[in-house]
Write a protein that holds these residues in place. Structure first.
Motif, PDB file in Angstrom:
ATOM      1  N   LEU A   1       0.827  -1.208   0.000  1.00  0.00           N
ATOM      2  CA  LEU A   1       0.000   0.000   0.000  1.00  0.00           C
ATOM      3  C   LEU A   1       0.863   1.260   0.000  1.00  0.00           C
ATOM      4  O   LEU A   1       0.542   2.254  -0.660  1.00  0.00           O
ATOM      5  CB  LEU A   1      -0.934  -0.007   1.213  1.00  0.00           C
ATOM      6  CG  LEU A   1      -2.094  -0.998   1.155  1.00  0.00           C
ATOM      7  CD1 LEU A   1      -2.895  -0.956   2.453  1.00  0.00           C
ATOM      8  CD2 LEU A   1      -3.006  -0.736  -0.031  1.00  0.00           C
ATOM      9  N   ILE A   2       1.961   1.218   0.731  1.00  0.00           N
ATOM     10  CA  ILE A   2       2.882   2.360   0.739  1.00  0.00           C
ATOM     11  C   ILE A   2       3.486   2.556  -0.645  1.00  0.00           C
ATOM     12  O   ILE A   2       3.554   3.677  -1.163  1.00  0.00           O
ATOM     13  CB  ILE A   2       3.994   2.152   1.795  1.00  0.00           C
ATOM     14  CG1 ILE A   2       3.397   2.222   3.207  1.00  0.00           C
ATOM     15  CG2 ILE A   2       5.093   3.201   1.621  1.00  0.00           C
ATOM     16  CD1 ILE A   2       4.361   1.815   4.285  1.00  0.00           C
ATOM     17  N   ASN A   3       3.894   1.449  -1.290  1.00  0.00           N
ATOM     18  CA  ASN A   3       4.495   1.545  -2.614  1.00  0.00           C
ATOM     19  C   ASN A   3       3.497   2.065  -3.646  1.00  0.00           C
ATOM     20  O   ASN A   3       3.834   2.887  -4.500  1.00  0.00           O
ATOM     21  CB  ASN A   3       5.002   0.177  -3.057  1.00  0.00           C
ATOM     22  CG  ASN A   3       6.229  -0.260  -2.283  1.00  0.00           C
ATOM     23  OD1 ASN A   3       6.955   0.570  -1.746  1.00  0.00           O
ATOM     24  ND2 ASN A   3       6.457  -1.566  -2.217  1.00  0.00           N
ATOM     25  N   MET A   4       2.242   1.605  -3.529  1.00  0.00           N
ATOM     26  CA  MET A   4       1.212   2.039  -4.476  1.00  0.00           C
ATOM     27  C   MET A   4       0.881   3.524  -4.312  1.00  0.00           C
ATOM     28  O   MET A   4       0.642   4.237  -5.288  1.00  0.00           O
ATOM     29  CB  MET A   4      -0.058   1.193  -4.305  1.00  0.00           C
ATOM     30  CG  MET A   4       0.075  -0.227  -4.816  1.00  0.00           C
ATOM     31  SD  MET A   4      -1.420  -1.187  -4.494  1.00  0.00           S
ATOM     32  CE  MET A   4      -2.603  -0.280  -5.502  1.00  0.00           C
ATOM     33  N   SER A   5       0.873   3.973  -3.063  1.00  0.00           N
ATOM     34  CA  SER A   5       0.513   5.365  -2.795  1.00  0.00           C
ATOM     35  C   SER A   5       1.554   6.353  -3.322  1.00  0.00           C
ATOM     36  O   SER A   5       1.235   7.512  -3.617  1.00  0.00           O
ATOM     37  CB  SER A   5       0.299   5.573  -1.299  1.00  0.00           C
ATOM     38  OG  SER A   5       1.519   5.422  -0.594  1.00  0.00           O
ATOM     39  N   THR A   6       2.791   5.900  -3.440  1.00  0.00           N
ATOM     40  CA  THR A   6       3.860   6.787  -3.908  1.00  0.00           C
ATOM     41  C   THR A   6       4.104   6.647  -5.417  1.00  0.00           C
ATOM     42  O   THR A   6       4.886   7.412  -5.995  1.00  0.00           O
ATOM     43  CB  THR A   6       5.171   6.477  -3.169  1.00  0.00           C
ATOM     44  OG1 THR A   6       5.516   5.093  -3.352  1.00  0.00           O
ATOM     45  CG2 THR A   6       5.007   6.763  -1.686  1.00  0.00           C
ATOM     46  N   ARG A   7       3.442   5.657  -6.054  1.00  0.00           N
ATOM     47  CA  ARG A   7       3.640   5.428  -7.476  1.00  0.00           C
ATOM     48  C   ARG A   7       2.797   6.425  -8.284  1.00  0.00           C
ATOM     49  O   ARG A   7       1.642   6.680  -7.968  1.00  0.00           O
ATOM     50  CB  ARG A   7       3.216   4.009  -7.835  1.00  0.00           C
ATOM     51  CG  ARG A   7       3.574   3.606  -9.254  1.00  0.00           C
ATOM     52  CD  ARG A   7       2.831   2.346  -9.676  1.00  0.00           C
ATOM     53  NE  ARG A   7       2.991   1.285  -8.711  1.00  0.00           N
ATOM     54  CZ  ARG A   7       2.190   0.218  -8.675  1.00  0.00           C
ATOM     55  NH1 ARG A   7       1.172   0.117  -9.511  1.00  0.00           N
ATOM     56  NH2 ARG A   7       2.385  -0.723  -7.779  1.00  0.00           N
TER      57      ARG A   7
END
Length: 266
Positions: A259-265
């Protein structure tokens, strides 16, 4: 929308609703890799960076302090009125057409196994009813037992009484009951749909067969009945896979990271 008939109004409306929802969303979290790819294939999502898989083990993973192999299978059977040598098939979830119960009941009725029993861990759901004939068989066949909705610990007891778990849902987000059955040490037979078909390794911890394929379901159950060593082998392999990939601790950690990776993508 895939669970509905190809040209039905329900399928069209479901598709349009999903497409509109995706267009309004900033990010989209899929439960499985296959589901993520289909969102792109069906043009529900135009920008591939907008979608990601939230975890490899559903949400929120398997609680192996609840679903695990018990050592008192025979005692459990006797306590619930079953015979020691019964061949018990179990399935879990609402009794609906979408969950594939018409296929399960048709296969069970035609199984050439004298000591067969079927435990349905769940109850009827009138929102998507099975056929009248299927409902009649479930209610009148003395070898079919409906538990109604029970606690997870009670569900684990019923799974531990069983020899094989069957899940013939026509569509799924992930298929939580499949990994719970695997965690309890059962070989599993599932339909080839997103989620369950990605969890089960064919001929390693169970079988993946066609949707509504009654003939194959009968064949695979018969195979396991005739090969008890495979029941044990597939069950052990399932336990190992759940511990490696679907434990709650691992899945929750993976969800947070993804979720962290998706939010910053972008």
């Amino acid at each position: 929308f895939e669970g509905y008939n190809k040209y039905s109004i329900k399928r069209i409306l479901a598709y349009l609703l999903e497409k509109r929802t995706c267009s309004w969303s900033t990010k989209i979290c899929s439960l499985t890799q296959r589901n993520s790819k289909k969102n792109i294939f069906y043009r529900l999502v135009k920008n591939e960076n907008k979608i990601g898989v939230v975890s490899s083990g559903g949400i929120p993973g398997v609680d192996d302090t609840v679903f695990y192999r018990l050592d008192d299978k025979i005692e459990l059977r006797r306590n619930h009125g079953f015979n020691d040598d019964d061949f018990i098939i179990s399935c879990m979830g609402r009794i609906t057409a979408d969950k594939g119960y018409d296929t399960i009941i048709a296969a069970f009725s035609n199984l050439p196994i004298k000591n067969k029993k079927l435990i349905i861990i769940g109850d009827f759901d009138g929102t998507d009813p099975v056929s009248k004939n299927t409902a009649k068989i479930i209610k009148n066949d003395g070898n079919i037992f409906v538990t109604s909705f029970v606690s997870q610990r009670q569900a684990n007891e019923y799974l531990n009484m069983s020899d094989v778990f069957v899940h013939m849902s026509r569509r799924e987000g992930f298929g939580q009951s499949v990994v719970e059955a695997m965690s309890s040490g059962l070989p599993v037979i599932v339909a080839n749909v997103d989620g369950p078909a990605e969890v089960v390794d064919d001929e390693i911890n169970g079988f993946v067969i066609g949707v509504d394929d009654c003939t194959s379901l009968i064949d695979k159950i018969n195979f396991l009945y005739s090969n008890p060593q495979k029941v044990l082998e597939y069950g052990e392999n399932g336990i190992k896979k759940v511990k490696q990939q679907f434990s709650r601790k691992r899945v929750v950690s993976e969800i947070c990271s993804n979720l962290i990776n998706m939010s910053t993508r972008k």
